[in-house]
Design a protein around this motif. Structure first.
Motif, PDB file in Angstrom:
ATOM      1  N   SER A   1       0.823  -1.202   0.000  1.00  0.00           N
ATOM      2  CA  SER A   1       0.000   0.000   0.000  1.00  0.00           C
ATOM      3  C   SER A   1       0.852   1.245   0.000  1.00  0.00           C
ATOM      4  N   GLY A   2       2.083   1.141   0.483  1.00  0.00           N
ATOM      5  CA  GLY A   2       3.003   2.262   0.450  1.00  0.00           C
ATOM      6  C   GLY A   2       3.848   2.287  -0.801  1.00  0.00           C
ATOM      7  N   THR A   3       3.581   1.378  -1.734  1.00  0.00           N
ATOM      8  CA  THR A   3       4.299   1.248  -3.000  1.00  0.00           C
ATOM      9  C   THR A   3       5.791   1.062  -2.774  1.00  0.00           C
ATOM     10  N   PHE A   4       6.130   0.176  -1.855  1.00  0.00           N
ATOM     11  CA  PHE A   4       7.521  -0.213  -1.721  1.00  0.00           C
ATOM     12  C   PHE A   4       7.584  -1.664  -1.282  1.00  0.00           C
ATOM     13  N   GLY A   5       8.810  -2.164  -1.141  1.00  0.00           N
ATOM     14  CA  GLY A   5       8.949  -3.595  -0.905  1.00  0.00           C
ATOM     15  C   GLY A   5       8.982  -4.335  -2.228  1.00  0.00           C
ATOM     16  N   ALA A   6       8.470  -5.564  -2.247  1.00  0.00           N
ATOM     17  CA  ALA A   6       8.578  -6.424  -3.419  1.00  0.00           C
ATOM     18  C   ALA A   6       7.876  -5.859  -4.642  1.00  0.00           C
ATOM     19  N   VAL A   7       6.843  -5.048  -4.442  1.00  0.00           N
ATOM     20  CA  VAL A   7       6.130  -4.486  -5.591  1.00  0.00           C
ATOM     21  C   VAL A   7       7.063  -3.649  -6.468  1.00  0.00           C
ATOM     22  N   LEU A   8       8.166  -3.159  -5.906  1.00  0.00           N
ATOM     23  CA  LEU A   8       9.122  -2.364  -6.676  1.00  0.00           C
ATOM     24  C   LEU A   8       9.881  -3.199  -7.700  1.00  0.00           C
ATOM     25  N   MET A   9       9.828  -4.532  -7.586  1.00  0.00           N
ATOM     26  CA  MET A   9      10.436  -5.367  -8.624  1.00  0.00           C
ATOM     27  C   MET A   9       9.794  -5.080  -9.979  1.00  0.00           C
ATOM     28  N   LYS A  10       8.577  -4.545  -9.969  1.00  0.00           N
ATOM     29  CA  LYS A  10       7.894  -4.220 -11.214  1.00  0.00           C
ATOM     30  C   LYS A  10       8.396  -2.928 -11.847  1.00  0.00           C
ATOM     31  N   ASP A  11       9.197  -2.166 -11.113  1.00  0.00           N
ATOM     32  CA  ASP A  11       9.657  -0.868 -11.611  1.00  0.00           C
ATOM     33  C   ASP A  11      11.142  -0.673 -11.310  1.00  0.00           C
ATOM     34  N   PRO A  12      12.010  -1.416 -11.994  1.00  0.00           N
ATOM     35  CA  PRO A  12      13.449  -1.277 -11.726  1.00  0.00           C
ATOM     36  C   PRO A  12      13.967   0.132 -11.978  1.00  0.00           C
ATOM     37  N   GLY A  13      13.304   0.875 -12.875  1.00  0.00           N
ATOM     38  CA  GLY A  13      13.725   2.252 -13.110  1.00  0.00           C
ATOM     39  C   GLY A  13      13.551   3.120 -11.879  1.00  0.00           C
TER      40      GLY A  13
ATOM     41  N   PRO B   1      27.588   9.183   2.486  1.00  0.00           N
ATOM     42  CA  PRO B   1      28.779   8.421   2.109  1.00  0.00           C
ATOM     43  C   PRO B   1      28.731   6.917   2.363  1.00  0.00           C
ATOM     44  N   VAL B   2      27.711   6.419   3.052  1.00  0.00           N
ATOM     45  CA  VAL B   2      27.671   5.000   3.419  1.00  0.00           C
ATOM     46  C   VAL B   2      27.185   4.162   2.232  1.00  0.00           C
ATOM     47  N   GLU B   3      27.699   2.953   2.122  1.00  0.00           N
ATOM     48  CA  GLU B   3      27.326   2.095   0.994  1.00  0.00           C
ATOM     49  C   GLU B   3      25.834   1.782   1.002  1.00  0.00           C
ATOM     50  N   VAL B   4      25.229   1.872  -0.172  1.00  0.00           N
ATOM     51  CA  VAL B   4      23.816   1.545  -0.368  1.00  0.00           C
ATOM     52  C   VAL B   4      23.724   0.174  -1.025  1.00  0.00           C
ATOM     53  N   THR B   5      22.904  -0.698  -0.453  1.00  0.00           N
ATOM     54  CA  THR B   5      22.716  -2.049  -0.971  1.00  0.00           C
ATOM     55  C   THR B   5      21.229  -2.293  -1.174  1.00  0.00           C
ATOM     56  N   VAL B   6      20.904  -3.407  -1.837  1.00  0.00           N
ATOM     57  CA  VAL B   6      19.512  -3.728  -2.135  1.00  0.00           C
ATOM     58  C   VAL B   6      19.240  -5.182  -1.778  1.00  0.00           C
ATOM     59  N   LYS B   7      18.096  -5.425  -1.137  1.00  0.00           N
ATOM     60  CA  LYS B   7      17.599  -6.782  -0.903  1.00  0.00           C
ATOM     61  C   LYS B   7      16.336  -6.947  -1.740  1.00  0.00           C
ATOM     62  N   CYS B   8      16.339  -7.949  -2.612  1.00  0.00           N
ATOM     63  CA  CYS B   8      15.242  -8.093  -3.561  1.00  0.00           C
ATOM     64  C   CYS B   8      14.795  -9.546  -3.665  1.00  0.00           C
ATOM     65  N   ARG B   9      13.769  -9.771  -4.453  1.00  0.00           N
ATOM     66  CA  ARG B   9      13.298 -11.107  -4.822  1.00  0.00           C
ATOM     67  C   ARG B   9      13.795 -11.426  -6.234  1.00  0.00           C
ATOM     68  N   ILE B  10      13.518 -12.652  -6.705  1.00  0.00           N
ATOM     69  CA  ILE B  10      13.874 -12.984  -8.087  1.00  0.00           C
ATOM     70  C   ILE B  10      12.799 -12.498  -9.057  1.00  0.00           C
TER      71      ILE B  10
ATOM     72  N   ALA C   1      15.755 -15.993  -2.992  1.00  0.00           N
ATOM     73  CA  ALA C   1      15.633 -16.837  -4.183  1.00  0.00           C
ATOM     74  C   ALA C   1      14.230 -17.397  -4.385  1.00  0.00           C
ATOM     75  N   ARG C   2      13.220 -16.588  -4.102  1.00  0.00           N
ATOM     76  CA  ARG C   2      11.827 -16.946  -4.355  1.00  0.00           C
ATOM     77  C   ARG C   2      11.122 -15.763  -5.003  1.00  0.00           C
ATOM     78  N   LYS C   3      10.140 -16.073  -5.828  1.00  0.00           N
ATOM     79  CA  LYS C   3       9.214 -15.035  -6.241  1.00  0.00           C
ATOM     80  C   LYS C   3       8.386 -14.578  -5.045  1.00  0.00           C
ATOM     81  N   ALA C   4       7.794 -13.419  -5.158  1.00  0.00           N
ATOM     82  CA  ALA C   4       6.766 -12.984  -4.216  1.00  0.00           C
ATOM     83  C   ALA C   4       5.451 -12.884  -4.975  1.00  0.00           C
ATOM     84  N   TRP C   5       4.411 -13.494  -4.420  1.00  0.00           N
ATOM     85  CA  TRP C   5       3.079 -13.375  -4.998  1.00  0.00           C
ATOM     86  C   TRP C   5       2.336 -12.311  -4.198  1.00  0.00           C
ATOM     87  N   LEU C   6       2.085 -11.182  -4.841  1.00  0.00           N
ATOM     88  CA  LEU C   6       1.552 -10.025  -4.136  1.00  0.00           C
ATOM     89  C   LEU C   6       0.075 -10.167  -3.816  1.00  0.00           C
TER      90      LEU C   6
END
Length: 342
Positions: free
Chosen positions: A110-122, A136-145, A175-180
């Protein structure tokens, strides 16, 4: 709150991490986990950028200096808001700022973040670029497949390429899809099939990225197997919470190659007692800490009594460290007694 100059010198090799888990990996949990492993990378629960920036909830960034190396996980989808939240995280002294692109809960969608963002890599790329530019701190990403009907073979390499082009060099891939729609967050952690092989293939496609695998990792041997297969890191979630001693007590030796001896759950409990006393003195309740300790002796004689004593007694008014000591006495009493005397 900790300062940057107190960061761990070991942070350049995040081979093993404990996953960020809502309602679980709070500061009490992280303190316990750090007692068992000096080297594993620890994560906060997800903190939303709106809560920090619009809500002014900077208390959510509080942690102890002994937790390093520790990463802040942020949730959000507004680049400017995430940039400000990342700046606040950097000022707080976190070793890493991580963007959540994996959580499938309805609240997160509902906040348009989390796994739903896999639909909008841009948009993810735009968010990461803003976060990198702001601090200056390193930015990393945790995502689904992938999510829903996406083909992971197509979407995941596109996602890694577009987001990686912004300067993100480290990704943790569940290493799993997310079913929204149709699956609960709990079901999303278990029902979609694991595809560890796809994550391994991505390392071949993107050799310059630091890729960690998450999902279904239940032992140190399994974690070591992924590292030997060529992945750069492994993130453990539920197993590290429900059986923390099995994952963390030998991690510094097995995963990071340090000399022993390994830590022990008994030692962790005894080291927690002063922490518990300080927590109670500051107005806290015992169960706020001990709820994270219930699985310490999983599979050991006396584990059921340990859990029962803490579960039944820690919420009672006046419960204190003596309850923890009484529970500890039920776990292999002879060994515990000998360690106490030593």
């Amino acid at each position: 709150m900790a300062d940057k100059d107190k960061k761990s010198n070991n942070f350049n090799m995040p081979l093993l991490a404990v996953a960020p888990m809502m309602d679980w990996t709070d500061r009490h949990c992280r303190y316990l986990h750090r007692l068992m492993s000096r080297r594993a990378l620890l994560y906060t629960e997800m903190v939303t950028a709106p809560a920090l920036v619009r809500g002014g909830a900077v208390h959510l960034l509080e942690y102890g200096p002994e937790e390093h190396p520790v990463a802040l996980q942020l949730g959000g989808s507004d680049p400017r808001e995430l940039a400000e939240a990342a700046r606040l995280g950097a000022l707080a002294g976190y070793d890493e700022i991580n963007l959540n692109v994996g959580c499938p809960s309805d609240r997160v969608q509902s906040g348009t973040f989390g796994a739903v963002l896999m639909k909008d890599p841009g948009l993810v790329a735009e968010c990461c670029a803003a976060m990198i530019a702001a601090q200056p701190v390193e930015v990393t990403v945790k995502c689904r497949i992938g999510v829903d009907e996406q083909d992971p073979e197509e979407i995941l390499p596109e996602f890694l390429a577009r987001v990686g082009a912004t300067g993100v060099e480290r990704f943790t891939i569940h290493a799993r899809k997310a079913w929204l729609q149709g699956l609960s967050p709990k079901e999303n952690r278990a029902i979609p099939p694991l595809d560890h092989a796809l994550v391994l293939r991505m390392k071949g496609v993107f050799p310059g990225l630091h890729l960690s695998v998450n999902g279904g990792v239940e032992s140190l041997d399994q974690a070591r197997g992924f590292l030997e297969a060529g992945l750069d890191g492994v993130m453990v979630g539920r197993a590290a919470y429900h059986q923390p001693a099995d994952i963390l007590c030998a991690a510094d030796r097995v995963i990071f190659g340090e000399d022993g001896p390994d830590s022990t759950p008994e030692g962790a409990v005894r080291a927690m007692l002063p922490y518990i006393a300080r927590h109670l003195e500051s107005g806290g309740r015992l169960h706020q800490v001990t709820r994270h300790m219930l699985g310490l002796f999983a599979g050991r004689p006396g584990a059921r009594a340990w859990r029962r004593i803490l579960s039944e007694g820690a919420s009672r008014p006046g419960a204190g460290p003596e309850l923890v000591e009484a529970a500890l006495a039920q776990v292999a009493p002879g060994v515990v007694a000998a360690q106490a005397q030593g």
